[in-house]
Motif scaffolding. Structure first.
Motif, mmCIF file in Angstrom:
data_model
loop_
_atom_site.group_PDB
_atom_site.id
_atom_site.type_symbol
_atom_site.label_atom_id
_atom_site.label_comp_id
_atom_site.label_asym_id
_atom_site.label_seq_id
_atom_site.Cartn_x
_atom_site.Cartn_y
_atom_site.Cartn_z
ATOM 1 N N ILE A 251 58.796 13.032 11.074
ATOM 2 C CA ILE A 251 58.635 11.630 11.475
ATOM 3 C C ILE A 251 57.769 10.915 10.443
ATOM 4 O O ILE A 251 58.069 9.816 10.013
ATOM 5 C CB ILE A 251 58.005 11.516 12.880
ATOM 6 N N ASN A 252 56.680 11.525 10.048
ATOM 7 C CA ASN A 252 55.866 11.004 8.946
ATOM 8 C C ASN A 252 54.945 12.107 8.450
ATOM 9 O O ASN A 252 54.735 13.117 9.119
ATOM 10 C CB ASN A 252 55.076 9.746 9.345
ATOM 11 N N GLN A 253 54.450 11.926 7.269
ATOM 12 C CA GLN A 253 53.576 12.936 6.675
ATOM 13 C C GLN A 253 52.706 12.199 5.641
ATOM 14 O O GLN A 253 52.810 12.428 4.442
ATOM 15 C CB GLN A 253 54.420 14.058 6.037
ATOM 16 N N ASP A 254 51.888 11.272 6.146
ATOM 17 C CA ASP A 254 51.070 10.448 5.260
ATOM 18 C C ASP A 254 49.868 11.215 4.741
ATOM 19 O O ASP A 254 49.391 12.157 5.364
ATOM 20 C CB ASP A 254 50.601 9.194 6.006
ATOM 21 N N ALA A 255 49.360 10.758 3.607
ATOM 22 C CA ALA A 255 48.182 11.389 3.021
ATOM 23 C C ALA A 255 46.916 10.894 3.721
ATOM 24 O O ALA A 255 46.817 9.721 4.059
ATOM 25 C CB ALA A 255 48.108 11.061 1.538
ATOM 26 N N PRO A 256 45.955 11.775 3.930
ATOM 27 C CA PRO A 256 44.658 11.345 4.451
ATOM 28 C C PRO A 256 43.956 10.487 3.395
ATOM 29 O O PRO A 256 44.375 10.451 2.233
ATOM 30 C CB PRO A 256 43.898 12.656 4.658
ATOM 31 N N ALA A 257 42.896 9.802 3.787
ATOM 32 C CA ALA A 257 42.160 8.967 2.833
ATOM 33 C C ALA A 257 40.692 9.355 2.822
ATOM 34 O O ALA A 257 40.128 9.726 3.855
ATOM 35 C CB ALA A 257 42.296 7.499 3.219
ATOM 36 N N ILE A 258 40.110 9.266 1.642
ATOM 37 C CA ILE A 258 38.665 9.460 1.503
ATOM 38 C C ILE A 258 38.057 8.066 1.332
ATOM 39 O O ILE A 258 38.578 7.249 0.573
ATOM 40 C CB ILE A 258 38.365 10.335 0.266
ATOM 41 N N CYS A 259 37.003 7.802 2.079
ATOM 42 C CA CYS A 259 36.417 6.462 2.019
ATOM 43 C C CYS A 259 35.609 6.275 0.735
ATOM 44 O O CYS A 259 35.152 7.236 0.106
ATOM 45 C CB CYS A 259 35.560 6.213 3.250
ATOM 46 N N SER A 260 35.455 5.025 0.373
ATOM 47 C CA SER A 260 34.761 4.647 -0.861
ATOM 48 C C SER A 260 33.248 4.811 -0.708
ATOM 49 O O SER A 260 32.651 4.369 0.285
ATOM 50 C CB SER A 260 35.093 3.186 -1.176
ATOM 51 N N ASP A 261 32.626 5.421 -1.692
ATOM 52 C CA ASP A 261 31.165 5.596 -1.656
ATOM 53 C C ASP A 261 30.452 4.249 -1.551
ATOM 54 O O ASP A 261 29.421 4.127 -0.885
ATOM 55 C CB ASP A 261 30.694 6.304 -2.942
ATOM 56 N N LYS A 262 30.979 3.239 -2.252
ATOM 57 C CA LYS A 262 30.320 1.926 -2.253
ATOM 58 C C LYS A 262 30.361 1.305 -0.859
ATOM 59 O O LYS A 262 29.385 0.695 -0.418
ATOM 60 C CB LYS A 262 31.016 0.975 -3.250
ATOM 61 N N VAL A 263 31.521 1.444 -0.183
ATOM 62 C CA VAL A 263 31.628 0.864 1.168
ATOM 63 C C VAL A 263 30.739 1.660 2.126
ATOM 64 O O VAL A 263 30.045 1.089 2.977
ATOM 65 C CB VAL A 263 33.092 0.828 1.636
ATOM 66 N N ILE A 264 30.744 2.986 1.971
ATOM 67 C CA ILE A 264 29.878 3.820 2.807
ATOM 68 C C ILE A 264 28.412 3.429 2.598
ATOM 69 O O ILE A 264 27.640 3.283 3.559
ATOM 70 C CB ILE A 264 30.088 5.322 2.474
ATOM 71 N N ALA A 265 28.038 3.218 1.330
ATOM 72 C CA ALA A 265 26.644 2.846 1.034
ATOM 73 C C ALA A 265 26.295 1.491 1.641
ATOM 74 O O ALA A 265 25.220 1.310 2.222
ATOM 75 C CB ALA A 265 26.427 2.828 -0.482
ATOM 76 N N ALA A 266 27.235 0.529 1.538
ATOM 77 C CA ALA A 266 26.975 -0.807 2.095
ATOM 78 C C ALA A 266 26.828 -0.745 3.602
ATOM 79 O O ALA A 266 25.935 -1.368 4.193
ATOM 80 C CB ALA A 266 28.096 -1.769 1.698
ATOM 81 N N ALA A 267 27.693 0.033 4.259
ATOM 82 C CA ALA A 267 27.640 0.143 5.722
ATOM 83 C C ALA A 267 26.376 0.891 6.148
ATOM 84 O O ALA A 267 25.764 0.572 7.173
ATOM 85 C CB ALA A 267 28.889 0.859 6.239
ATOM 86 N N THR A 268 25.981 1.882 5.368
ATOM 87 C CA THR A 268 24.769 2.643 5.687
ATOM 88 C C THR A 268 23.546 1.735 5.579
ATOM 89 O O THR A 268 22.660 1.744 6.459
ATOM 90 C CB THR A 268 24.635 3.847 4.730
ATOM 91 N N GLU A 269 23.511 0.948 4.517
ATOM 92 C CA GLU A 269 22.404 -0.003 4.345
ATOM 93 C C GLU A 269 22.355 -0.979 5.520
ATOM 94 O O GLU A 269 21.282 -1.287 6.060
ATOM 95 C CB GLU A 269 22.605 -0.754 3.029
ATOM 96 N N ALA A 270 23.541 -1.437 5.936
ATOM 97 C CA ALA A 270 23.622 -2.367 7.074
ATOM 98 C C ALA A 270 23.100 -1.710 8.340
ATOM 99 O O ALA A 270 22.293 -2.283 9.087
ATOM 100 C CB ALA A 270 25.073 -2.824 7.260
ATOM 101 N N ALA A 271 23.534 -0.473 8.586
ATOM 102 C CA ALA A 271 23.106 0.236 9.794
ATOM 103 C C ALA A 271 21.605 0.453 9.777
ATOM 104 O O ALA A 271 20.925 0.313 10.807
ATOM 105 C CB ALA A 271 23.841 1.574 9.890
ATOM 106 N N GLU A 272 21.070 0.781 8.614
ATOM 107 C CA GLU A 272 19.624 1.010 8.542
ATOM 108 C C GLU A 272 18.852 -0.280 8.734
ATOM 109 O O GLU A 272 17.789 -0.298 9.370
ATOM 110 C CB GLU A 272 19.272 1.697 7.220
ATOM 111 N N ALA A 273 19.390 -1.381 8.214
ATOM 112 C CA ALA A 273 18.738 -2.676 8.404
ATOM 113 C C ALA A 273 18.664 -3.038 9.884
ATOM 114 O O ALA A 273 17.720 -3.667 10.339
ATOM 115 C CB ALA A 273 19.497 -3.759 7.633
#
Ligand SMILES: [Mn+2]
Ligand SMILES: [Mn+2]
Ligand SMILES: [Mn+2]
Ligand SMILES: [Mn+2]
Lengths: 433, 433
Positions: free
Chosen positions: A334-356
């Protein structure tokens, strides 16, 4: 608060908007059923565009029905920071899956604007077309189109239960274009046009609630491979047909269901999961040897090679069982899509936001499927999760608290601000993306 | 020909009557659906009684709706030789199962009468009530009643899908009695009242046709044990719920289905069969871990102890799997009737009849369930099988040829003549029964 931005977000107001959006449903609330390009989907689109307009966003719709609400940045030559999700809902789903990532961002940009923030890069709020596979049997149609992963043929081949193609349904809804090529080209995102993508979503799993963690920052998105397996034998009377003469399709199916589990467990990987979620036999009466069996199997992992090895192992078992039990077999991927690895920059921005924001947060894997999977094909991508009750999703009692929603919207706003940078500030994080 | 009886039977005429009987059906022919005590069942009863009357048989109906057509014998103090079967049909069945054993005997006694034969013992043609379990979930209700195996409580407890009890339905059809006790006593066969029972039936298996054998003489009737097994776990999202936290009801069910097969094969007995004919899971969607599973399992053997050992082994597996997989379970024993061994005298009479007809015959086991199973509890019992196309039964294309039907009716007639003895002949086979 991060970036010195003072955010004023009302979780209650976002919930009120989510519950209003939920009223555009084919089933009575609290259940929500909203299938792409039906009347209720079009009403929901109208409501989302109203909210975008009220937040001062400039609306653009692409030929496949993806809706963009833009907040212009000070630098008109840079790629946009995009945030969004879907508003379609499978039958008898709830009010939060997808919709939080559409309504939440509108509240986030409004709060940023009220706080006096002005973005350097443009910020787009995005509502995707048909994340759910309900109508056309394929999920994430809008984001696949944006990633350039659809073909002209698919637009005609993907049919709903009435035989209506995606092409016909989208045209009837007022989208479409002069040619298939124009539709695909008009949807596909030009290189560099998206500088980053981030999606706010309920977890759809129990971990945050269980651990009392307030925010999840997604590091990888698992992708399912989905298989359909058919076996057929000759059936017969449960009393009269002796064991040596049987080719029991139901037992072949039972072996395969157990083999899916065994192949997953054999990897020893906690991130690998395999499920035989659909198991049907025919004629399905106590005194008949099963003549037919149909399985639908879902196999996910954040590691594509490992997942594909599980798929291969299951396919091998299907062949082996069919041969040994003398049953006919057929397999559909039916489908066989590739998994994705998230971007370090986006992870860093979200982490900074969460810590703020000062609360608890953790890194985690998204085990459900999202448009982010396809956005990650061409743009640095990340996701922010908030807890949901019981880990429940795709059911009427799906629920996230106003407080968690408020925190999620704030985290998204600060992440967007970090990624877009401040107007006039040419040294912002955006240049590193 | 045997006993010097010259039989004149028209297979075509019997087929014409079977096909007329088939017109009393809830579904269009060739499918036949005739559920006990529905309008079509009552119409079929009327037609059978017409044929009985035309053959000079004296009709009696018992309080449960079993219909007897008697040909009086010369000796009024001896037990009757009884032959019969059922005319009810499961949904979308065919025109031959059961009905051949009701219409055929009427043709057999008519042919005996035309041949100048006069019986010493009375001969009863019998149509049983509700051999099929369709309406009340219990098969062979009429013959169970005749064997004294029903209770007053059961008459009220056996409900159809609308909640109508057997008691209410039979009363509405014009049967019943002043009290439950009167119904049970009026149905139960008095000791000695049946000297022998023989049932003519299509094989419902492929052996006679495959081997080109014309008649089967049944030596034993296998009886099913039927189990219903329920498992329930907690379900969950196929992506989000990690393997160690699952209790997958579908996989528990798959293990049990395979264990049924293994337990049967382990006996090494060709007569043992086991089937998981019904396998259902919920919610039954590709992206959900199965929360519920329901199995219906049919286990048969001609050896009761061996069959019960298989049942015990399956029940043990259910317990073991439920414990290991941490799923809740529940088992219902739907029935667990004893198999029957046929009477040597009836087998001898049928064998003599088959030899008199000059064709091929063989001894065989009935692997399907019949009213004979319950008649054997109190009377010397046997069955005569004729070939049926493909071994098919319980489907619209069920078929037996006019020539095979003619031979079966003649074999039955000669068997009845042998068992009943000739009028005035006090040295006949009957005394040995
Ligand atoms: Mn969803
Ligand atoms: Mn979603
Ligand atoms: Mn039957
Ligand atoms: Mn039958």
């Amino acid at each position: 608060m991060g970036n010195g931005i003072k955010l004023d977000v009302s979780g209650e107001e976002v919930v009120a908007q989510l519950l209003h959006l939920a009223t555009f449903s084919d089933d009575p609330n609290p259940a929500v059923t909203r299938i792409v390009f039906t009347k209720n989907d079009l009403l929901a689109r109208g409501y989302v565009k109203e909210l975008m307009a009220a937040a001062g966003l400039k609306i653009r719709e692409d030929p496949m029905g993806n809706i963009f609400g833009r907040w212009e940045g000070s630098n008109v030559s840079t790629g946009a920071v995009v945030t969004g999700s879907h508003a379609d809902a499978i039958p008898l789903a709830g009010a939060y899956d997808g919709t939080l990532g559409v309504i939440g961002p509108i509240a986030a940009v409004a709060a940023l604007r009220r706080a006096g923030f002005r973005p350097r890069a443009p910020i787009d709020v995005l509502m995707f077309t048909s994340e759910e596979p309900t109508r056309f049997g394929l999920g994430c149609i809008g984001s696949r189109g944006m990633a350039g992963e659809l073909t002209a043929a698919l637009l005609d081949e993907k049919l709903d239960v009435n035989g209506t193609s995606f092409q016909a349904a989208s045209t009837a809804a007022g989208y479409g274009g002069a040619s298939h090529q124009e539709i695909l080209e008009g949807t596909r995102i030009k290189e560099g046009a998206v500088a980053a993508f981030v999606e706010l979503h309920i977890e759809q799993g129990p971990l945050l609630e269980k651990e009392g963690t307030q925010l999840g920052i997604v590091t990888a998105i698992a992708a399912p491979a989905a298989l359909r397996v058919f076996f057929s034998g000759d059936g017969g009377h449960a009393g009269a047909l002796l064991m040596p003469y049987r080719n029991d399709a139901g037992l072949a199916a039972a072996e395969v269901a157990l083999a899916v589990e065994a192949a997953v467990l054999k990897t020893g990987a906690i991130d690998a999961v395999g499920t035989t979620g659909l198991f049907e036999i025919g004629p399905n009466t106590v005194n008949s040897v099963p003549r037919e069996a149909k399985l639908e199997i879902d196999i996910r992992d954040i590691n594509k090679d490992r997942r594909d090895a599980i798929v291969a192992s299951v396919l091998k078992t299907v062949e082996e069982v069919a041969k040994r039990r003398k049953v006919r077999h057929r397999v559909e991927i039916i489908n066989q899509d590739a998994p994705a690895i998230c971007s370090d920059k986006v992870i860093a921005a979200a982490t900074e936001a969460a810590e703020a924001l000062g609360g608890s947060h953790k890194r985690m894997v998204s085990r459900a499927y999202h448009d982010s999977l396809f956005m990650a094909r061409f743009a640095p991508t990340g996701m922010i999760f908030i807890p949901c009750r019981g880990g429940w999703s795709h059911r009427p009692d799906e629920f996230a608290s106003p407080a968690d929603i408020e925190r999620g919207v704030k985290a998204l706003a600060l992440t967007l601000a970090k990624l877009a940078g401040s107007a006039g500030d040419e040294t912002g994080a955006h240049t590193e993306l």
